[in-house]
Motif scaffolding. Structure first.
Motif, PDB file in Angstrom:
ATOM      1  N   MET A   7      86.925  -4.402  30.703  1.00 20.57           N
ATOM      2  CA  MET A   7      86.883  -4.333  29.257  1.00 20.57           C
ATOM      3  C   MET A   7      86.304  -2.994  28.795  1.00 20.57           C
ATOM      4  N   SER A   8      85.279  -2.529  29.463  1.00 22.27           N
ATOM      5  CA  SER A   8      84.673  -1.241  29.128  1.00 22.27           C
ATOM      6  C   SER A   8      85.680  -0.111  29.311  1.00 22.27           C
ATOM      7  N   ASN A   9      86.408  -0.124  30.408  1.00 25.19           N
ATOM      8  CA  ASN A   9      87.419   0.904  30.664  1.00 25.19           C
ATOM      9  C   ASN A   9      88.537   0.857  29.625  1.00 25.19           C
ATOM     10  N   ALA A  10      88.972  -0.352  29.264  1.00 26.78           N
ATOM     11  CA  ALA A  10      90.033  -0.494  28.260  1.00 26.78           C
ATOM     12  C   ALA A  10      89.558   0.030  26.911  1.00 26.78           C
ATOM     13  N   PHE A  11      88.312  -0.261  26.558  1.00 31.19           N
ATOM     14  CA  PHE A  11      87.769   0.217  25.285  1.00 31.19           C
ATOM     15  C   PHE A  11      87.661   1.736  25.279  1.00 31.19           C
ATOM     16  N   LYS A  12      87.171   2.309  26.373  1.00 34.61           N
ATOM     17  CA  LYS A  12      87.062   3.768  26.459  1.00 34.61           C
ATOM     18  C   LYS A  12      88.436   4.433  26.389  1.00 34.61           C
ATOM     19  N   GLU A  13      89.440   3.793  26.971  1.00 36.18           N
ATOM     20  CA  GLU A  13      90.801   4.332  26.914  1.00 36.18           C
ATOM     21  C   GLU A  13      91.303   4.353  25.466  1.00 36.18           C
ATOM     22  N   MET A  14      91.110   3.252  24.750  1.00 37.83           N
ATOM     23  CA  MET A  14      91.540   3.191  23.341  1.00 37.83           C
ATOM     24  C   MET A  14      90.765   4.208  22.502  1.00 37.83           C
ATOM     25  N   LEU A  15      89.463   4.281  22.718  1.00 37.10           N
ATOM     26  CA  LEU A  15      88.632   5.199  21.958  1.00 37.10           C
ATOM     27  C   LEU A  15      89.018   6.651  22.239  1.00 37.10           C
ATOM     28  N   GLY A  16      89.256   6.969  23.482  1.00 42.05           N
ATOM     29  CA  GLY A  16      89.686   8.326  23.846  1.00 42.05           C
ATOM     30  C   GLY A  16      90.988   8.714  23.176  1.00 42.05           C
ATOM     31  N   ARG A  17      91.952   7.778  23.133  1.00 47.98           N
ATOM     32  CA  ARG A  17      93.228   8.050  22.451  1.00 47.98           C
ATOM     33  C   ARG A  17      93.009   8.312  20.966  1.00 47.98           C
ATOM     34  N   GLU A  18      92.159   7.495  20.349  1.00 48.12           N
ATOM     35  CA  GLU A  18      91.887   7.651  18.915  1.00 48.12           C
ATOM     36  C   GLU A  18      91.174   8.972  18.626  1.00 48.12           C
ATOM     37  N   LEU A  19      90.230   9.338  19.465  1.00 48.32           N
ATOM     38  CA  LEU A  19      89.527  10.601  19.265  1.00 48.32           C
ATOM     39  C   LEU A  19      90.461  11.795  19.427  1.00 48.32           C
ATOM     40  N   LYS A  20      91.364  11.720  20.376  1.00 45.10           N
ATOM     41  CA  LYS A  20      92.342  12.800  20.539  1.00 45.10           C
ATOM     42  C   LYS A  20      93.257  12.869  19.323  1.00 45.10           C
ATOM     43  N   LYS A  21      93.662  11.707  18.819  1.00 45.86           N
ATOM     44  CA  LYS A  21      94.520  11.658  17.642  1.00 45.86           C
ATOM     45  C   LYS A  21      93.833  12.331  16.445  1.00 45.86           C
ATOM     46  N   ILE A  22      92.552  12.053  16.271  1.00 51.00           N
ATOM     47  CA  ILE A  22      91.794  12.672  15.181  1.00 51.00           C
ATOM     48  C   ILE A  22      91.761  14.180  15.352  1.00 51.00           C
ATOM     49  N   ARG A  23      91.465  14.629  16.567  1.00 46.10           N
ATOM     50  CA  ARG A  23      91.396  16.081  16.822  1.00 46.10           C
ATOM     51  C   ARG A  23      92.719  16.759  16.521  1.00 46.10           C
ATOM     52  N   LEU A  24      93.807  16.148  16.941  1.00 50.36           N
ATOM     53  CA  LEU A  24      95.125  16.743  16.720  1.00 50.36           C
ATOM     54  C   LEU A  24      95.513  16.702  15.242  1.00 50.36           C
ATOM     55  N   GLN A  25      95.179  15.622  14.540  1.00 51.03           N
ATOM     56  CA  GLN A  25      95.477  15.532  13.111  1.00 51.03           C
ATOM     57  C   GLN A  25      94.729  16.601  12.320  1.00 51.03           C
ATOM     58  N   GLU A  26      93.523  16.901  12.738  1.00 48.51           N
ATOM     59  CA  GLU A  26      92.718  17.921  12.072  1.00 48.51           C
ATOM     60  C   GLU A  26      93.054  19.334  12.567  1.00 48.51           C
ATOM     61  N   LYS A  27      94.013  19.408  13.498  1.00 44.96           N
ATOM     62  CA  LYS A  27      94.452  20.686  14.068  1.00 44.96           C
ATOM     63  C   LYS A  27      93.283  21.494  14.648  1.00 44.96           C
ATOM     64  N   ILE A  28      92.487  20.788  15.446  1.00 41.96           N
ATOM     65  CA  ILE A  28      91.333  21.393  16.111  1.00 41.96           C
ATOM     66  C   ILE A  28      91.648  21.478  17.602  1.00 41.96           C
ATOM     67  N   ASN A  29      91.495  22.670  18.188  1.00 40.31           N
ATOM     68  CA  ASN A  29      91.724  22.773  19.630  1.00 40.31           C
ATOM     69  C   ASN A  29      90.461  22.340  20.377  1.00 40.31           C
ATOM     70  N   ILE A  30      90.571  22.226  21.669  1.00 39.54           N
ATOM     71  CA  ILE A  30      89.464  21.744  22.504  1.00 39.54           C
ATOM     72  C   ILE A  30      88.212  22.601  22.332  1.00 39.54           C
ATOM     73  N   ASN A  31      88.379  23.913  22.321  1.00 40.97           N
ATOM     74  CA  ASN A  31      87.220  24.797  22.202  1.00 40.97           C
ATOM     75  C   ASN A  31      86.532  24.652  20.848  1.00 40.97           C
ATOM     76  N   GLN A  32      87.310  24.507  19.786  1.00 41.42           N
ATOM     77  CA  GLN A  32      86.724  24.313  18.459  1.00 41.42           C
ATOM     78  C   GLN A  32      85.964  22.985  18.388  1.00 41.42           C
ATOM     79  N   ALA A  33      86.570  21.944  18.936  1.00 42.19           N
ATOM     80  CA  ALA A  33      85.911  20.631  18.946  1.00 42.19           C
ATOM     81  C   ALA A  33      84.624  20.692  19.756  1.00 42.19           C
ATOM     82  N   ALA A  34      84.662  21.374  20.888  1.00 43.68           N
ATOM     83  CA  ALA A  34      83.483  21.501  21.739  1.00 43.68           C
ATOM     84  C   ALA A  34      82.358  22.225  21.008  1.00 43.68           C
ATOM     85  N   GLU A  35      82.714  23.283  20.312  1.00 42.37           N
ATOM     86  CA  GLU A  35      81.711  24.037  19.564  1.00 42.37           C
ATOM     87  C   GLU A  35      81.114  23.188  18.445  1.00 42.37           C
TER      88      GLU A  35
END
Length: 78
Positions: A7-35
């Protein structure tokens, strides 16, 4: 593998997908998000790939994006 771990792994998988979706919608690259989140870029990649283990890092990225988690229970038949 225990049901908790599954269940923990499934939740982290869903959360990771959602976080990536947010980053891409905001047009933020990995380095910008990291900063913005004050995280190493590779930790964001690990989160988005459901490979990160520390919940605090997920929270740090959620805070950076101005997001929180809400859990809603639904019927299995839905």
């Amino acid at each position: 593998m225990s049901s908790y771990k599954k269940m923990s792994n499934a939740f982290k998988e869903m959360l990771g997908r959602e976080l990536k979706k947010i980053r891409l919608q905001e047009k933020i690259n990995i380095n910008q998000a990291a900063e913005r989140a004050r995280l190493p870029w590779y930790e964001i990649l690990l989160i988005e790939a459901s490979q990160h283990r520390h919940w605090g890092t997920y929270k740090q990225l959620l805070d950076c994006y101005g997001k929180d988690i809400q859990i809603v229970l639904i019927d299995k038949n839905t």
